[in-house]
Motif scaffolding. Structure first.
Motif, PDB file in Angstrom:
ATOM      1  N   THR A  50      -9.404   2.050   9.252  1.00  0.00           N
ATOM      2  CA  THR A  50      -8.422   1.926   8.171  1.00  0.00           C
ATOM      3  C   THR A  50      -8.659   1.042   7.103  1.00  0.00           C
ATOM      4  N   HIS A  51      -7.966  -0.065   8.092  1.00  0.00           N
ATOM      5  CA  HIS A  51      -7.432  -1.852   6.994  1.00  0.00           C
ATOM      6  C   HIS A  51      -8.238  -2.193   6.961  1.00  0.00           C
ATOM      7  N   SER A  52      -9.517  -2.493   7.693  1.00  0.00           N
ATOM      8  CA  SER A  52     -10.718  -3.610   6.863  1.00  0.00           C
ATOM      9  C   SER A  52     -11.481  -2.919   5.915  1.00  0.00           C
ATOM     10  N   ILE A  53     -11.922  -0.827   6.382  1.00  0.00           N
ATOM     11  CA  ILE A  53     -12.274  -0.473   5.318  1.00  0.00           C
ATOM     12  C   ILE A  53     -11.322  -0.438   4.196  1.00  0.00           C
ATOM     13  N   GLN A  54     -10.445  -0.064   3.910  1.00  0.00           N
ATOM     14  CA  GLN A  54      -9.871  -0.146   2.427  1.00  0.00           C
ATOM     15  C   GLN A  54      -9.964  -1.503   1.877  1.00  0.00           C
ATOM     16  N   GLN A  55     -10.028  -2.581   2.762  1.00  0.00           N
ATOM     17  CA  GLN A  55     -10.074  -3.799   1.902  1.00  0.00           C
ATOM     18  C   GLN A  55     -12.068  -4.445   1.549  1.00  0.00           C
ATOM     19  N   TRP A  56     -12.682  -3.607   1.762  1.00  0.00           N
ATOM     20  CA  TRP A  56     -14.023  -3.886   2.287  1.00  0.00           C
ATOM     21  C   TRP A  56     -14.507  -3.487   0.609  1.00  0.00           C
ATOM     22  N   LEU A  57     -13.317  -1.847   0.977  1.00  0.00           N
ATOM     23  CA  LEU A  57     -13.596  -0.769  -0.601  1.00  0.00           C
ATOM     24  C   LEU A  57     -13.523  -1.578  -1.690  1.00  0.00           C
ATOM     25  N   HIS A  58     -12.966  -2.363  -2.029  1.00  0.00           N
ATOM     26  CA  HIS A  58     -11.750  -2.894  -2.971  1.00  0.00           C
ATOM     27  C   HIS A  58     -12.328  -4.234  -3.351  1.00  0.00           C
ATOM     28  N   GLY A  59     -13.104  -5.323  -2.012  1.00  0.00           N
ATOM     29  CA  GLY A  59     -13.418  -6.246  -2.658  1.00  0.00           C
ATOM     30  C   GLY A  59     -12.606  -7.299  -2.072  1.00  0.00           C
ATOM     31  N   LYS A  60     -11.882  -6.879  -0.950  1.00  0.00           N
ATOM     32  CA  LYS A  60     -10.952  -8.045  -0.321  1.00  0.00           C
ATOM     33  C   LYS A  60     -11.532  -8.748   0.562  1.00  0.00           C
TER      34      LYS A  60
END
Length: 77
Positions: free
Chosen positions: A67-77
């Protein structure tokens, strides 16, 4: 933006990927790559994969993810 989870039935990693997406409350489509010859050819050994599509781009997040890496990916981080 459209999110698509690519997987196939009977894939335990694909089930884990869905479990990572659910708590985020994101709308996504599920496509079974076995139903699309081009997707099968492209992602056969890479599933599960999340695609993020917009009008002019397509980004891919390959397994493993959480979930953490998905959120980072979605926000371009």
């Amino acid at each position: 933006m459209q999110l698509i989870l690519l997987g196939t039935q009977g894939c335990h990693l694909c089930e884990e990927a869905e479990a990572q997406l659910e708590p985020l409350g994101l709308a996504y489509d599920y496509i079974d790559i076995m139903d699309d010859e081009k997707l099968l050819e492209r992602f056969e050994i890479d599933i599960p994969v999340i695609l993020k599509r917009s009008m002019d781009t397509e980004e891919i997040l390959c397994w493993p993810f959480d979930t953490h890496s998905i959120q980072q990916w979605l926000h371009g981080k």
